[in-house]
Design a protein around this motif. Structure first.
Motif, PDB file in Angstrom:
ATOM      1  N   SER A  27      -2.284 -10.831  -7.301  1.00 34.81           N
ATOM      2  CA  SER A  27      -3.595 -10.518  -7.880  1.00 34.81           C
ATOM      3  C   SER A  27      -3.827 -11.261  -9.186  1.00 34.81           C
ATOM      4  O   SER A  27      -4.975 -11.505  -9.575  1.00 34.81           O
ATOM      5  CB  SER A  27      -3.713  -9.005  -8.116  1.00 34.81           C
ATOM      6  OG  SER A  27      -2.919  -8.594  -9.221  1.00 34.81           O
ATOM      7  N   SER A  36      -7.534  -5.265  -1.728  1.00 34.15           N
ATOM      8  CA  SER A  36      -6.114  -5.069  -1.421  1.00 34.15           C
ATOM      9  C   SER A  36      -5.415  -4.259  -2.509  1.00 34.15           C
ATOM     10  O   SER A  36      -4.637  -3.342  -2.217  1.00 34.15           O
ATOM     11  CB  SER A  36      -5.421  -6.423  -1.256  1.00 34.15           C
ATOM     12  OG  SER A  36      -4.028  -6.268  -1.174  1.00 34.15           O
ATOM     13  N   ALA A  88       7.222  -5.159  -2.225  1.00 32.72           N
ATOM     14  CA  ALA A  88       5.865  -5.401  -1.742  1.00 32.72           C
ATOM     15  C   ALA A  88       4.845  -5.084  -2.838  1.00 32.72           C
ATOM     16  O   ALA A  88       3.863  -5.829  -3.033  1.00 32.72           O
ATOM     17  CB  ALA A  88       5.591  -4.552  -0.499  1.00 32.72           C
ATOM     18  N   ASN A  97       2.493  -8.035  -4.354  1.00 37.96           N
ATOM     19  CA  ASN A  97       1.055  -7.895  -4.180  1.00 37.96           C
ATOM     20  C   ASN A  97       0.330  -7.890  -5.523  1.00 37.96           C
ATOM     21  O   ASN A  97      -0.709  -8.530  -5.686  1.00 37.96           O
ATOM     22  CB  ASN A  97       0.746  -6.608  -3.408  1.00 37.96           C
ATOM     23  CG  ASN A  97      -0.461  -6.754  -2.497  1.00 37.96           C
ATOM     24  OD1 ASN A  97      -0.675  -7.813  -1.917  1.00 37.96           O
ATOM     25  ND2 ASN A  97      -1.243  -5.703  -2.359  1.00 37.96           N
ATOM     26  N   CYS A 138      -9.140  -9.789  -2.709  1.00 40.79           N
ATOM     27  CA  CYS A 138      -7.885  -9.449  -3.385  1.00 40.79           C
ATOM     28  C   CYS A 138      -7.998  -8.106  -4.086  1.00 40.79           C
ATOM     29  O   CYS A 138      -7.070  -7.288  -4.050  1.00 40.79           O
ATOM     30  CB  CYS A 138      -7.530 -10.550  -4.380  1.00 40.79           C
ATOM     31  SG  CYS A 138      -5.992 -10.264  -5.282  1.00 40.79           S
ATOM     32  N   ASP A 157      -4.488  -9.023   1.343  1.00 43.01           N
ATOM     33  CA  ASP A 157      -4.226  -9.959   0.248  1.00 43.01           C
ATOM     34  C   ASP A 157      -3.859 -11.341   0.793  1.00 43.01           C
ATOM     35  O   ASP A 157      -4.231 -12.366   0.208  1.00 43.01           O
ATOM     36  CB  ASP A 157      -3.116  -9.424  -0.658  1.00 43.01           C
ATOM     37  CG  ASP A 157      -3.465  -9.582  -2.130  1.00 43.01           C
ATOM     38  OD1 ASP A 157      -4.586 -10.034  -2.427  1.00 43.01           O
ATOM     39  OD2 ASP A 157      -2.629  -9.252  -2.985  1.00 43.01           O
ATOM     40  N   LEU A 164       3.920 -12.458   1.267  1.00 41.93           N
ATOM     41  CA  LEU A 164       3.161 -11.271   1.664  1.00 41.93           C
ATOM     42  C   LEU A 164       3.322 -10.977   3.156  1.00 41.93           C
ATOM     43  O   LEU A 164       3.476  -9.813   3.555  1.00 41.93           O
ATOM     44  CB  LEU A 164       1.679 -11.461   1.324  1.00 41.93           C
ATOM     45  CG  LEU A 164       1.317 -11.419  -0.159  1.00 41.93           C
ATOM     46  CD1 LEU A 164      -0.104 -11.910  -0.380  1.00 41.93           C
ATOM     47  CD2 LEU A 164       1.485 -10.011  -0.717  1.00 41.93           C
ATOM     48  N   LEU A 198      -1.313  -5.532   2.316  1.00 42.38           N
ATOM     49  CA  LEU A 198      -0.612  -6.811   2.208  1.00 42.38           C
ATOM     50  C   LEU A 198      -1.294  -7.885   3.050  1.00 42.38           C
ATOM     51  O   LEU A 198      -1.428  -9.042   2.620  1.00 42.38           O
ATOM     52  CB  LEU A 198       0.845  -6.650   2.642  1.00 42.38           C
ATOM     53  CG  LEU A 198       1.715  -5.746   1.760  1.00 42.38           C
ATOM     54  CD1 LEU A 198       3.050  -5.469   2.429  1.00 42.38           C
ATOM     55  CD2 LEU A 198       1.934  -6.375   0.389  1.00 42.38           C
ATOM     56  N   THR A 201      -3.535  -0.633  -2.594  1.00 39.89           N
ATOM     57  CA  THR A 201      -2.090  -0.666  -2.855  1.00 39.89           C
ATOM     58  C   THR A 201      -1.641   0.320  -3.908  1.00 39.89           C
ATOM     59  O   THR A 201      -0.617   1.004  -3.742  1.00 39.89           O
ATOM     60  CB  THR A 201      -1.671  -2.095  -3.280  1.00 39.89           C
ATOM     61  OG1 THR A 201      -1.932  -3.002  -2.215  1.00 39.89           O
ATOM     62  CG2 THR A 201      -0.187  -2.142  -3.647  1.00 39.89           C
TER      63      THR A 201
END
Length: 401
Positions: free
Chosen positions: A18, A103, A10, A14, A100, A77, A173, A74, A107
């Motif tokens: 980006s 997120s 993940a 992720n 984004c 995003d 995602l 997630l 993260t």
């Protein structure tokens, strides 16, 4: 190991999403007829989202649990992917990149802490204590490199280049959000929660000189990643006459992948050795990037991206460790908050400056000035860090060089 594996994937996907728009910016530019400066503004919007999330919500997983915050990141995003698909034009790009960035701000710290806790839960006191950090570094930089590679290949060889990459990443995602939801939680979220406030930024007086040197290194090195992730496709098309979207993605991939691999390879090295090695790779890498544009020669340019990527990866790792260990344990989070602020400013402000400069000078001349400034800043700041480490400036830290 199910939870550890799923969280690592993940994290990687992720971070990959980006950077997925990197090889697509040229297509947006052709479609919407905006100047190169708009690419840098769109890219900088991402850094705004990251910084805002880091300081307003980067510590929420300590209160609400790692799993819940990572699943939320997630899904956020995935929402940015929907914006890319449904909101055409520059305004839609700006909004999608900000979302984004939010997120990613949620993260990075969450996934890094989650991996360490999941690994301890499975291994206990056995196994390598540095393994989660190595996996986190690989997922972080490796993901940022993989995203442009996947998007570039899809844009070059599959239909609907401004649609299919986002659809593929959104599907991944959503699947990973479901799988992370099945992973074990590592934080007791039932405890009382303090009042929500932004993350404080504070640096102890005795650590300020070392902290400034580390932050300057982070600023300089991440400006290289910012350029590789935003303007390189335009430079490839202009100076090198290379218009392949797959190639643009591959160049970004080589830089970030080499940064991740360099961090993994040097995981057992001492701090001063990491800083020196990072400088040793970064400076010739920047020179090769510049030479590749001026000759021009694509092979030399790619060689430079590999060397510079490895140098940035090591230099950033050394600066992060130095910044963290320059503070006493109870103030480390606040010190790192300031460090990441400086780093992400480096990810955005120089890119905007370069975008503006390309309106008045050739990309080759602009890159020459950029390389000289970054090389001088990285050389000076890394030397200052080494001097501080050699004289025992980590007196309040938990380790040292």
């Amino acid at each position: 190991m199910f939870g550890f594996t799923v969280v690592a994937l993940a994290f990687l996907v992720n971070m990959g999403f980006s950077a997925a728009p990197t090889p697509l910016y040229v297509l947006y530019q052709e479609r919407d007829h905006f100047p190169t400066i708009m690419i840098t503004v769109v890219y900088a919007a991402y850094a705004v989202g990251v910084i805002g999330a880091l300081f307003l919500a980067g510590h929420l997983s300590d209160w609400f649990g790692r799993r819940k915050v990572l699943v939320t990141a997630l899904l956020v995003d995935a929402a940015s992917g929907l914006l890319f698909l449904t909101e055409p034009g520059v305004l839609g790009l700006l909004l999608a990149r900000i979302v984004c960035g939010v997120s990613i701000g949620l993260t990075t710290a969450t996934a890094t802490a989650y991996l360490a806790e999941l690994y301890r839960g499975v291994r206990g006191t056995e196994g390598s204590p540095g393994r989660p950090q190595i996996v986190a570094a690989g997922a972080n930089l490796g993901g940022i490199g993989t995203g442009p590679l996947v998007a570039g290949l899809l844009a070059q060889y599959a239909p609907r280049p401004l649609w299919l990459p986002y659809f593929v990443f959104d599907a991944a995602l959503l699947l990973l959000a479901f799988l992370v939801h099945l992973a074990p939680e590592t934080v007791d979220a039932s405890a009382s929660r303090p009042r929500l406030r932004p993350q404080r930024i504070a640096v102890p007086p005795h650590a300020r000189s070392l902290f400034l040197a580390a932050t300057a290194t982070g600023f300089a090195t991440f400006s290289v990643f910012g350029v590789l992730n935003s303007l390189v496709p335009s430079f490839l098309a202009g100076a090198l006459h290379a218009h392949s979207h797959a190639l643009a993605g591959a160049v970004a991939f080589t830089a970030f992948a080499s940064g991740a691999l360099a961090q993994i390879a040097a995981s057992r090295a001492g701090l001063r050795q990491i800083i020196r090695l990072g400088r040793l790779l970064l400076l010739p890498g920047l020179a090769a990037l510049m030479a590749g544009m001026w000759i021009p020669n694509l092979a030399v340019f790619i060689t430079g991206s590999v060397l510079a990527g490895a140098g940035v990866g090591l230099s950033f790792r050394g600066a992060l460790i130095a910044a963290g260990e320059s503070a006493s344990p109870h103030s480390r989070a606040e010190v790192l908050a300031g460090f990441f602020l400086g780093t992400y400013v480096g990810l955005s402000v120089p890119v905007i400056g370069l975008g503006l400069a390309t309106q008045y000078a050739s990309p080759r001349s602009v890159m020459l000035v950029f390389v000289i400034l970054v090389a001088a800043a990285a050389l000076t700041s890394s030397r200052r860090m080494i001097v501080h480490l050699a004289t025992g400036s980590l007196q309040a830290g938990s380790g040292g060089a």
